[in-house]
Write a protein that holds these residues in place. Sequence first.
Motif, PDB file in Angstrom:
ATOM      1  N   PRO A  90      45.457  39.366  38.862  1.00 15.12           N
ATOM      2  CA  PRO A  90      45.604  40.778  39.240  1.00 15.12           C
ATOM      3  C   PRO A  90      44.535  41.655  38.601  1.00 15.12           C
ATOM      4  N   GLU A  91      44.147  42.682  39.314  1.00 11.06           N
ATOM      5  CA  GLU A  91      43.033  43.525  38.887  1.00 11.06           C
ATOM      6  C   GLU A  91      43.235  44.120  37.502  1.00 11.06           C
ATOM      7  N   GLY A  92      44.447  44.557  37.184  1.00 10.45           N
ATOM      8  CA  GLY A  92      44.671  45.267  35.928  1.00 10.45           C
ATOM      9  C   GLY A  92      44.467  44.435  34.679  1.00 10.45           C
ATOM     10  N   TYR A  93      44.577  43.100  34.800  1.00 12.04           N
ATOM     11  CA  TYR A  93      44.398  42.259  33.615  1.00 12.04           C
ATOM     12  C   TYR A  93      43.667  40.964  33.940  1.00 12.04           C
ATOM     13  N   ARG A  94      42.784  40.991  34.926  1.00 12.72           N
ATOM     14  CA  ARG A  94      42.164  39.737  35.346  1.00 12.72           C
ATOM     15  C   ARG A  94      41.232  39.153  34.295  1.00 12.72           C
ATOM     16  N   HIS A  95      40.536  39.997  33.525  1.00 13.36           N
ATOM     17  CA  HIS A  95      39.644  39.457  32.491  1.00 13.36           C
ATOM     18  C   HIS A  95      40.427  38.923  31.297  1.00 13.36           C
ATOM     19  N   LEU A  96      41.510  39.626  30.944  1.00 15.89           N
ATOM     20  CA  LEU A  96      42.399  39.125  29.894  1.00 15.89           C
ATOM     21  C   LEU A  96      43.004  37.792  30.315  1.00 15.89           C
ATOM     22  N   ALA A  97      43.462  37.713  31.557  1.00 12.61           N
ATOM     23  CA  ALA A  97      44.041  36.474  32.065  1.00 12.61           C
ATOM     24  C   ALA A  97      43.014  35.358  32.125  1.00 12.61           C
ATOM     25  N   TYR A  98      41.802  35.702  32.499  1.00 10.90           N
ATOM     26  CA  TYR A  98      40.721  34.711  32.565  1.00 10.90           C
ATOM     27  C   TYR A  98      40.498  34.090  31.194  1.00 10.90           C
ATOM     28  N   LEU A  99      40.352  34.944  30.176  1.00  7.50           N
ATOM     29  CA  LEU A  99      40.131  34.441  28.820  1.00  7.50           C
ATOM     30  C   LEU A  99      41.313  33.602  28.357  1.00  7.50           C
ATOM     31  N   GLN A 100      42.519  34.098  28.586  1.00  8.67           N
ATOM     32  CA  GLN A 100      43.694  33.371  28.103  1.00  8.67           C
ATOM     33  C   GLN A 100      43.872  32.042  28.816  1.00  8.67           C
ATOM     34  N   SER A 101      43.562  32.000  30.095  1.00 10.94           N
ATOM     35  CA  SER A 101      43.667  30.730  30.815  1.00 10.94           C
ATOM     36  C   SER A 101      42.627  29.735  30.336  1.00 10.94           C
ATOM     37  N   VAL A 127      30.284  38.968  22.652  1.00  8.32           N
ATOM     38  CA  VAL A 127      30.183  39.649  21.366  1.00  8.32           C
ATOM     39  C   VAL A 127      28.727  39.943  21.014  1.00  8.32           C
ATOM     40  N   SER A 128      27.859  38.981  21.280  1.00 14.06           N
ATOM     41  CA  SER A 128      26.430  39.151  21.012  1.00 14.06           C
ATOM     42  C   SER A 128      25.690  39.527  22.288  1.00 14.06           C
ATOM     43  N   SER A 129      24.811  40.500  22.194  1.00 13.05           N
ATOM     44  CA  SER A 129      24.054  40.950  23.368  1.00 13.05           C
ATOM     45  C   SER A 129      23.043  39.912  23.843  1.00 13.05           C
ATOM     46  N   VAL A 130      22.768  38.895  23.026  1.00 15.10           N
ATOM     47  CA  VAL A 130      21.790  37.872  23.442  1.00 15.10           C
ATOM     48  C   VAL A 130      22.449  36.767  24.267  1.00 15.10           C
ATOM     49  N   ASP A 131      23.776  36.708  24.257  1.00 17.47           N
ATOM     50  CA  ASP A 131      24.484  35.680  25.026  1.00 17.47           C
ATOM     51  C   ASP A 131      24.666  36.121  26.474  1.00 17.47           C
ATOM     52  N   VAL A 132      24.559  35.155  27.354  1.00 15.60           N
ATOM     53  CA  VAL A 132      24.765  35.411  28.778  1.00 15.60           C
ATOM     54  C   VAL A 132      26.107  34.804  29.185  1.00 15.60           C
ATOM     55  N   LEU A 133      26.993  35.647  29.709  1.00 18.31           N
ATOM     56  CA  LEU A 133      28.326  35.215  30.092  1.00 18.31           C
ATOM     57  C   LEU A 133      28.402  35.098  31.608  1.00 18.31           C
ATOM     58  N   LYS A 134      28.686  33.901  32.100  1.00 17.09           N
ATOM     59  CA  LYS A 134      28.823  33.675  33.534  1.00 17.09           C
ATOM     60  C   LYS A 134      30.258  33.245  33.825  1.00 17.09           C
ATOM     61  N   LEU A 135      30.963  34.063  34.578  1.00 12.92           N
ATOM     62  CA  LEU A 135      32.368  33.804  34.860  1.00 12.92           C
ATOM     63  C   LEU A 135      32.530  33.074  36.186  1.00 12.92           C
ATOM     64  N   ASN A 136      33.564  32.261  36.249  1.00  8.64           N
ATOM     65  CA  ASN A 136      33.939  31.602  37.489  1.00  8.64           C
ATOM     66  C   ASN A 136      34.617  32.644  38.375  1.00  8.64           C
ATOM     67  N   GLN A 137      33.895  33.120  39.384  1.00  5.69           N
ATOM     68  CA  GLN A 137      34.392  34.234  40.183  1.00  5.69           C
ATOM     69  C   GLN A 137      35.657  33.870  40.971  1.00  5.69           C
ATOM     70  N   LYS A 138      35.780  32.629  41.372  1.00  3.08           N
ATOM     71  CA  LYS A 138      36.976  32.218  42.110  1.00  3.08           C
ATOM     72  C   LYS A 138      38.200  32.293  41.205  1.00  3.08           C
ATOM     73  N   LEU A 139      38.062  31.799  39.976  1.00  5.11           N
ATOM     74  CA  LEU A 139      39.167  31.874  39.025  1.00  5.11           C
ATOM     75  C   LEU A 139      39.483  33.324  38.690  1.00  5.11           C
ATOM     76  N   LEU A 140      38.453  34.118  38.441  1.00  4.75           N
ATOM     77  CA  LEU A 140      38.638  35.516  38.058  1.00  4.75           C
ATOM     78  C   LEU A 140      39.385  36.296  39.143  1.00  4.75           C
ATOM     79  N   SER A 141      38.975  36.114  40.385  1.00  2.00           N
ATOM     80  CA  SER A 141      39.565  36.884  41.477  1.00  2.00           C
ATOM     81  C   SER A 141      41.002  36.487  41.773  1.00  2.00           C
ATOM     82  N   GLY A 142      41.466  35.375  41.218  1.00  2.00           N
ATOM     83  CA  GLY A 142      42.845  34.948  41.425  1.00  2.00           C
ATOM     84  C   GLY A 142      43.851  35.657  40.550  1.00  2.00           C
TER      85      GLY A 142
END
Length: 201
Positions: free
Chosen positions: A154-165, A137-152
Amino acid sequence: MDNTLLDRMAIRELVENWALWRDARDWDRFRTVWHPDGRMMATWFQGSAEEFIQVSEEGYARGVRILHFLGGSTTDVRGMRGIAQTKMTISQRASVDGVACDVVCTGRFYDFLEKRNDCWGLVLRQPIYEKDRLDAVSSVDVLKLNQKLLSGFPEGYRHLAYLQSRIGYKVKTDMPGLDGPALEALYAHGDGWLDGRPLAI
């Protein structure tokens, strides 16, 4: 006015009411868009309309904020049955690993509808998830995602699924996307529904 056009107008109003009443938590009116056996499918929930209301309210009490925006819509009507497809965007705000984030997912609502006692209602809502993104939400925050979790997811909703999980939901990982077997199977079920066959999903 042609009866089919009137049916399409009633279905479009139903689709719009779903989004407005769900996001406003106007549950008494929200119930009216469903038939009693209606089922809702989502990344984070699959079950009856009444159960969907319950878990939505429980989530809201815990701070879950999910909003819906609608775009164009098309409807096929055959007798007392209909299939409606409506462009939509789901947006959700939550903290991901301590960073306030917004996720936006674009896709379609694919709705199985039936006219009973002269009233259209939802029998099944199956979203199609086409693409998404996740931003701090803030441009000053740095968001680092767990790439292994993210890639697990589906492409169409992987970021939504990541947040919800990350906030505790068990996410369904075989939902229809922009293309692929799940989408083709959904289209086949829709054709069968219009032809009068029992709901197969």
